[in-house]
Design an enzyme around this catalytic site. Sequence first.
Site, short mmCIF file in Angstrom:
data_model
loop_
_atom_site.label_atom_id
_atom_site.label_comp_id
_atom_site.label_asym_id
_atom_site.label_seq_id
_atom_site.Cartn_x
_atom_site.Cartn_y
_atom_site.Cartn_z
N THR A 129 0.89 -1.21 0.10
CA THR A 129 -0.06 -0.14 0.08
C THR A 129 0.83 1.37 0.02
O THR A 129 1.92 1.26 0.66
CB THR A 129 -0.95 -0.07 1.32
OG1 THR A 129 -1.87 -1.25 1.14
CG2 THR A 129 -1.87 1.18 1.03
N PHE B 44 1.19 5.51 0.75
CA PHE B 44 0.35 6.19 1.47
C PHE B 44 0.76 7.82 1.12
O PHE B 44 2.21 8.02 0.65
CB PHE B 44 0.66 6.23 3.00
CG PHE B 44 -0.05 4.88 3.46
CD1 PHE B 44 -1.09 5.08 4.18
CD2 PHE B 44 0.76 3.70 3.40
CE1 PHE B 44 -1.66 3.86 4.88
CE2 PHE B 44 0.12 2.41 4.06
CZ PHE B 44 -0.99 2.53 4.55
#
Length: 286
Positions: free
Chosen positions: A173, A175
Site C-alpha cells: 500500500t 500512502f
Amino acid sequence: MTMGLIAFQGVPGAYSDLACRKAFPAMMTLPCPTFEATIDAVREGRAGLAMLPCENSLAGRVPDIHSLLPDSGLAIVGEHFERVEHCLLGVPGATIDVVRRVHSHAVALGQVRRLLRAHDMVPVIEADTAGSAALVADWGRPEDAAIASSLAAELYGLDILLRNVEDAAHNTTRFYVAALEPRLAAPDTDGLMTTFVFRVRNVPAALYKALGGFATNGVNMTKLESYMVGGQFTATQFLCEVEGHPEHPNLRLALEELAFFSHETRILGVYPAALFRLAQQMDIGG
C-alpha cells in the site's frame, strides 16, 4: 503535543497505524473513524501529520482520498510504501486445526483465498482488519480467528498462528503523508515528486494536447488517473504525478503548456520520493 501526533483512519493495529509507526517512530498515532476525520485532525491542529492510503498494488486506488485530498487544504509532504503482511491471529493457545471462521475486511479476505481453501475456513466479513482482531480477542473462542497485522496481535493479545498468509507477495500500500503547510524542498534536491490535479477544457483532443508538453520536455509521468467530480459525467478531474520540481525548467514549461489547455490546475505537493520507489526504479533500470 499535537505536532507529535500523526493521524490515520482506522482503529489501533490497522495497517495505516503500522505505516505511521514505521515511517515516524518518534510520533504518537491518532486513530480516526473516517478519512474526513483524519484530515480534520490535521486541519484543526489536533495532529501534525496524516497518513492517507492512496493506492494498493492489488486493490487499486483509494477513491475517497482522490476526492477528499484536493479540497482538504492539506499538502502532500511525503510518501510511504508499506508491505501488507497478513497474519492469521487466534486467541492464546488456539491452533490452526481448530479454527473454523476467519474474520477480516472484505479486501483482506480476498487476498488470503489459498489459506481459506487449504484449511476449509469460512470467511466472515467485518468492518476492518484490526477491528476483527479486537472482536476475536473479545470473544475468546479458539474456532474464531482474524486476518490482521502483527501489530494488531501485539495490541490485542492474540497469538500469530501463521505469518505472511497473503496470496501475493507484492501486496503493498502506498500512502500520502499530508500536513497543513507545504514543505517545499529546494529545486536542486534529488529524487523529488510533484502531485497535481487539473481539468481539461472541453475542446477536441484537449487531454492529448495538455499532456504533450510533458513528453516534449522530457518529464517522466508516473501516474495519471481520471475521476468524476461533483457527480457530473462531463466534469472529469485528473490526478497526475511526475518526477521533478515545478521550478525545474522542463517541468515548468510542461505545466505552462498544461495550463493553456486546462482550467484549474492545482499542485497538491512537492515531496521526496520514498526509498521504496527509488529502489524499484533502480531494479527496473538495472
